[in-house]
Design an enzyme around this catalytic site. Structure first.
Site, PDB file in Angstrom:
ATOM      1  N   LYS A  12      16.728   1.711  18.981  1.00 14.96           N
ATOM      2  CA  LYS A  12      17.543   2.906  19.214  1.00 14.96           C
ATOM      3  C   LYS A  12      16.672   4.091  19.664  1.00 14.96           C
ATOM      4  O   LYS A  12      15.439   4.024  19.615  1.00 14.96           O
ATOM      5  CB  LYS A  12      18.317   3.226  17.928  1.00 14.96           C
ATOM      6  CG  LYS A  12      19.335   2.147  17.535  1.00 14.96           C
ATOM      7  CD  LYS A  12      20.020   2.534  16.232  1.00 14.96           C
ATOM      8  CE  LYS A  12      21.127   1.573  15.861  1.00 14.96           C
ATOM      9  NZ  LYS A  12      21.778   1.970  14.587  1.00 14.96           N
ATOM     10  N   TYR A  52      30.723   0.960  19.540  1.00 16.16           N
ATOM     11  CA  TYR A  52      31.049   1.175  18.128  1.00 16.16           C
ATOM     12  C   TYR A  52      32.543   1.444  17.917  1.00 16.16           C
ATOM     13  O   TYR A  52      33.222   1.925  18.810  1.00 16.16           O
ATOM     14  CB  TYR A  52      30.216   2.341  17.577  1.00 16.16           C
ATOM     15  CG  TYR A  52      28.739   1.990  17.441  1.00 16.16           C
ATOM     16  CD1 TYR A  52      28.303   1.077  16.483  1.00 16.16           C
ATOM     17  CD2 TYR A  52      27.784   2.573  18.276  1.00 16.16           C
ATOM     18  CE1 TYR A  52      26.950   0.740  16.360  1.00 16.16           C
ATOM     19  CE2 TYR A  52      26.436   2.248  18.159  1.00 16.16           C
ATOM     20  CZ  TYR A  52      26.026   1.335  17.196  1.00 16.16           C
ATOM     21  OH  TYR A  52      24.700   1.002  17.077  1.00 16.16           O
ATOM     22  N   PHE A  58      31.549   8.953  11.217  1.00 15.85           N
ATOM     23  CA  PHE A  58      30.308   9.402  11.865  1.00 15.85           C
ATOM     24  C   PHE A  58      30.262   9.013  13.344  1.00 15.85           C
ATOM     25  O   PHE A  58      29.220   9.087  13.984  1.00 15.85           O
ATOM     26  CB  PHE A  58      29.097   8.824  11.110  1.00 15.85           C
ATOM     27  CG  PHE A  58      29.235   7.351  10.812  1.00 15.85           C
ATOM     28  CD1 PHE A  58      28.854   6.397  11.747  1.00 15.85           C
ATOM     29  CD2 PHE A  58      29.761   6.932   9.594  1.00 15.85           C
ATOM     30  CE1 PHE A  58      28.994   5.044  11.483  1.00 15.85           C
ATOM     31  CE2 PHE A  58      29.912   5.564   9.328  1.00 15.85           C
ATOM     32  CZ  PHE A  58      29.527   4.625  10.275  1.00 15.85           C
ATOM     33  N   ARG A  86      19.655 -10.105  11.178  1.00 18.75           N
ATOM     34  CA  ARG A  86      20.236  -9.172  10.197  1.00 18.75           C
ATOM     35  C   ARG A  86      19.380  -9.104   8.928  1.00 18.75           C
ATOM     36  O   ARG A  86      19.200  -8.045   8.348  1.00 18.75           O
ATOM     37  CB  ARG A  86      21.665  -9.613   9.822  1.00 18.75           C
ATOM     38  CG  ARG A  86      22.668  -9.557  10.943  1.00 18.75           C
ATOM     39  CD  ARG A  86      22.966  -8.169  11.431  1.00 18.75           C
ATOM     40  NE  ARG A  86      23.570  -7.322  10.419  1.00 18.75           N
ATOM     41  CZ  ARG A  86      24.064  -6.101  10.677  1.00 18.75           C
ATOM     42  NH1 ARG A  86      24.031  -5.598  11.908  1.00 18.75           N
ATOM     43  NH2 ARG A  86      24.580  -5.370   9.719  1.00 18.75           N
ATOM     44  N   THR A  92      22.166  -1.499   6.415  1.00 19.43           N
ATOM     45  CA  THR A  92      22.449  -0.400   7.346  1.00 19.43           C
ATOM     46  C   THR A  92      21.768   0.887   6.869  1.00 19.43           C
ATOM     47  O   THR A  92      21.164   1.616   7.657  1.00 19.43           O
ATOM     48  CB  THR A  92      23.973  -0.183   7.436  1.00 19.43           C
ATOM     49  OG1 THR A  92      24.568  -1.414   7.853  1.00 19.43           O
ATOM     50  CG2 THR A  92      24.332   0.916   8.412  1.00 19.43           C
ATOM     51  N   ARG A 103      14.004  -2.088   8.724  1.00 19.69           N
ATOM     52  CA  ARG A 103      14.494  -0.772   8.285  1.00 19.69           C
ATOM     53  C   ARG A 103      13.782  -0.315   7.008  1.00 19.69           C
ATOM     54  O   ARG A 103      13.549   0.876   6.822  1.00 19.69           O
ATOM     55  CB  ARG A 103      16.008  -0.815   8.098  1.00 19.69           C
ATOM     56  CG  ARG A 103      16.754  -0.792   9.435  1.00 19.69           C
ATOM     57  CD  ARG A 103      18.233  -1.049   9.266  1.00 19.69           C
ATOM     58  NE  ARG A 103      19.000  -0.841  10.475  1.00 19.69           N
ATOM     59  CZ  ARG A 103      20.233  -1.307  10.667  1.00 19.69           C
ATOM     60  NH1 ARG A 103      20.826  -2.013   9.718  1.00 19.69           N
ATOM     61  NH2 ARG A 103      20.870  -1.081  11.807  1.00 19.69           N
ATOM     62  N   ASN A 113      18.342   4.933  11.889  1.00 17.70           N
ATOM     63  CA  ASN A 113      17.860   3.655  11.339  1.00 17.70           C
ATOM     64  C   ASN A 113      17.239   2.727  12.382  1.00 17.70           C
ATOM     65  O   ASN A 113      17.131   1.529  12.171  1.00 17.70           O
ATOM     66  CB  ASN A 113      18.963   2.966  10.513  1.00 17.70           C
ATOM     67  CG  ASN A 113      20.175   2.585  11.339  1.00 17.70           C
ATOM     68  OD1 ASN A 113      20.227   2.853  12.537  1.00 17.70           O
ATOM     69  ND2 ASN A 113      21.145   1.946  10.711  1.00 17.70           N
ATOM     70  N   HIS A 116      19.363  -1.788  16.166  1.00 16.48           N
ATOM     71  CA  HIS A 116      20.669  -2.451  16.085  1.00 16.48           C
ATOM     72  C   HIS A 116      20.468  -3.958  16.185  1.00 16.48           C
ATOM     73  O   HIS A 116      19.599  -4.421  16.929  1.00 16.48           O
ATOM     74  CB  HIS A 116      21.579  -2.005  17.240  1.00 16.48           C
ATOM     75  CG  HIS A 116      22.763  -2.908  17.430  1.00 16.48           C
ATOM     76  ND1 HIS A 116      23.879  -2.829  16.619  1.00 16.48           N
ATOM     77  CD2 HIS A 116      22.981  -3.944  18.284  1.00 16.48           C
ATOM     78  CE1 HIS A 116      24.734  -3.775  16.987  1.00 16.48           C
ATOM     79  NE2 HIS A 116      24.222  -4.457  17.993  1.00 16.48           N
ATOM     80  N   GLU A 127      28.651  -7.697  23.171  1.00 12.99           N
ATOM     81  CA  GLU A 127      27.629  -6.648  23.212  1.00 12.99           C
ATOM     82  C   GLU A 127      26.694  -6.835  24.408  1.00 12.99           C
ATOM     83  O   GLU A 127      26.386  -5.875  25.113  1.00 12.99           O
ATOM     84  CB  GLU A 127      26.849  -6.630  21.894  1.00 12.99           C
ATOM     85  CG  GLU A 127      27.737  -6.184  20.734  1.00 12.99           C
ATOM     86  CD  GLU A 127      27.026  -6.088  19.398  1.00 12.99           C
ATOM     87  OE1 GLU A 127      25.825  -6.463  19.307  1.00 12.99           O
ATOM     88  OE2 GLU A 127      27.661  -5.632  18.427  1.00 12.99           O
TER      89      GLU A 127
HETATM   90  N1  UDP Z   1      25.831   4.823  10.555  1.00  9.42           N
HETATM   91  C1  UDP Z   1      25.754   6.155  10.183  1.00  9.42           C
HETATM   92  N2  UDP Z   1      26.229   6.528   8.944  1.00  9.42           N
HETATM   93  C2  UDP Z   1      26.772   5.639   8.084  1.00  9.42           C
HETATM   94  C3  UDP Z   1      26.857   4.281   8.461  1.00  9.42           C
HETATM   95  C4  UDP Z   1      26.384   3.901   9.718  1.00  9.42           C
HETATM   96  O1  UDP Z   1      25.252   6.977  10.936  1.00  9.42           O
HETATM   97  O2  UDP Z   1      27.175   6.031   6.980  1.00  9.42           O
HETATM   98  C5  UDP Z   1      25.330   4.402  11.883  1.00  9.42           C
HETATM   99  C6  UDP Z   1      23.998   3.661  11.797  1.00  9.42           C
HETATM  100  O3  UDP Z   1      23.213   4.022  12.945  1.00  9.42           O
HETATM  101  C7  UDP Z   1      24.443   2.215  11.896  1.00  9.42           C
HETATM  102  C8  UDP Z   1      25.593   2.334  12.879  1.00  9.42           C
HETATM  103  O4  UDP Z   1      26.249   3.523  12.486  1.00  9.42           O
HETATM  104  O5  UDP Z   1      23.394   1.373  12.315  1.00  9.42           O
HETATM  105  C9  UDP Z   1      26.580   1.201  12.903  1.00  9.42           C
HETATM  106  O6  UDP Z   1      27.067   0.967  11.617  1.00  9.42           O
HETATM  107  P1  UDP Z   1      27.216  -0.515  11.067  1.00  9.42           P
HETATM  108  O7  UDP Z   1      27.998  -0.431   9.802  1.00  9.42           O
HETATM  109  O8  UDP Z   1      27.705  -1.412  12.148  1.00  9.42           O
HETATM  110  O9  UDP Z   1      25.710  -0.876  10.665  1.00  9.42           O
HETATM  111  P2  UDP Z   1      24.642  -1.915  11.267  1.00  9.42           P
HETATM  112  O10 UDP Z   1      25.398  -3.095  11.793  1.00  9.42           O
HETATM  113  O11 UDP Z   1      23.871  -1.174  12.342  1.00  9.42           O
HETATM  114  O12 UDP Z   1      23.756  -2.267  10.107  1.00  9.42           O
HETATM  115 MG    MG Z   2      27.084  -3.180  12.996  1.00 15.11          MG
END
Ligand code: UDP
Ligand code: MG
Length: 150
Positions: A12, A52, A58, A86, A92, A103, A113, A116, A127
């Site tokens: 990112k 997204y 957010f 993952r 996350t 992370r 974070n 992705h 994607e």
């Molecule tokens: N995110 C955020 N605040 C939150 C949760 C998620 O800013 O409380 C952002 C973060 O960059 C995250 C992305 O939204 O990676 C997508 O969320 P997702 O739940 O899909 O998490 P990921 O798959 O990236 O672990």
């Molecule tokens: Mg996700």
């Protein structure tokens, strides 16, 4: 063939200036995954908007973050790479991610974070299409694979 599973990984916009491109690539290379596409690019505003889900609180900040600077978009191939990716990223929210995970080692706040990873085999195809990665695919054999998979 399970080995032909692919996942979509993006470093990112915070990961690029923080100098983490090499570390992320190293993690996937050292694990034994096979790089099949890589693109250094600036995402349009539209890309994260489509990527997204709109219903998260957010969403606006996330879209701004995701097109605030260049990203590295990649496809990695290998046995169970979606799940393994993952697990390598971990949670996350980095506060819940143990040291030794990407992370857990490289970030501290959920909104920054650094990386992705697709969350399911089903989401990978959508994607990589959205990010125009199929046109970057390179089909080649790595001799290392003979030592990574029995
Ligand atoms: N995110 C955020 N605040 C939150 C949760 C998620 O800013 O409380 C952002 C973060 O960059 C995250 C992305 O939204 O990676 C997508 O969320 P997702 O739940 O899909 O998490 P990921 O798959 O990236 O672990
Ligand atoms: Mg996700």
């Amino acid at each position: 063939m399970a080995n032909s599973e692919c996942t979509f990984i993006t470093i990112k916009p915070d990961g690029v200036p923080r100098g983490l491109i090499g570390d992320v690539i190293k993690s996937f290379e050292h694990r034994g995954f096979h790089l099949v596409a890589l693109k250094f690019m600036q995402a349009s505003e539209n890309l994260p908007k489509e990527h997204y889900l709109k219903d998260c609180p957010f969403y606006a900040d996330l879209v701004t973050y995701m097109h605030s600077g260049p990203v590295v978009a990649m496809i990695w191939e290998g046995l169970n790479v979606v799940k393994a990716g993952r697990v390598m990223l971990r949670e996350t929210n980095p506060v819940d991610s143990k040291p030794g995970t990407i992370r857990g080692d490289f970030c501290i706040q959920v909104g920054r974070n650094i990386i992705h990873s697709s969350d399911s085999v089903e989401s990978v195809e959508n994607e990589i299409g959205l990010w125009s990665l199929p046109e970057e695919l390179v089909n080649y054999k790595s001799s290392a694979q003979d030592w990574i998979l029995e």
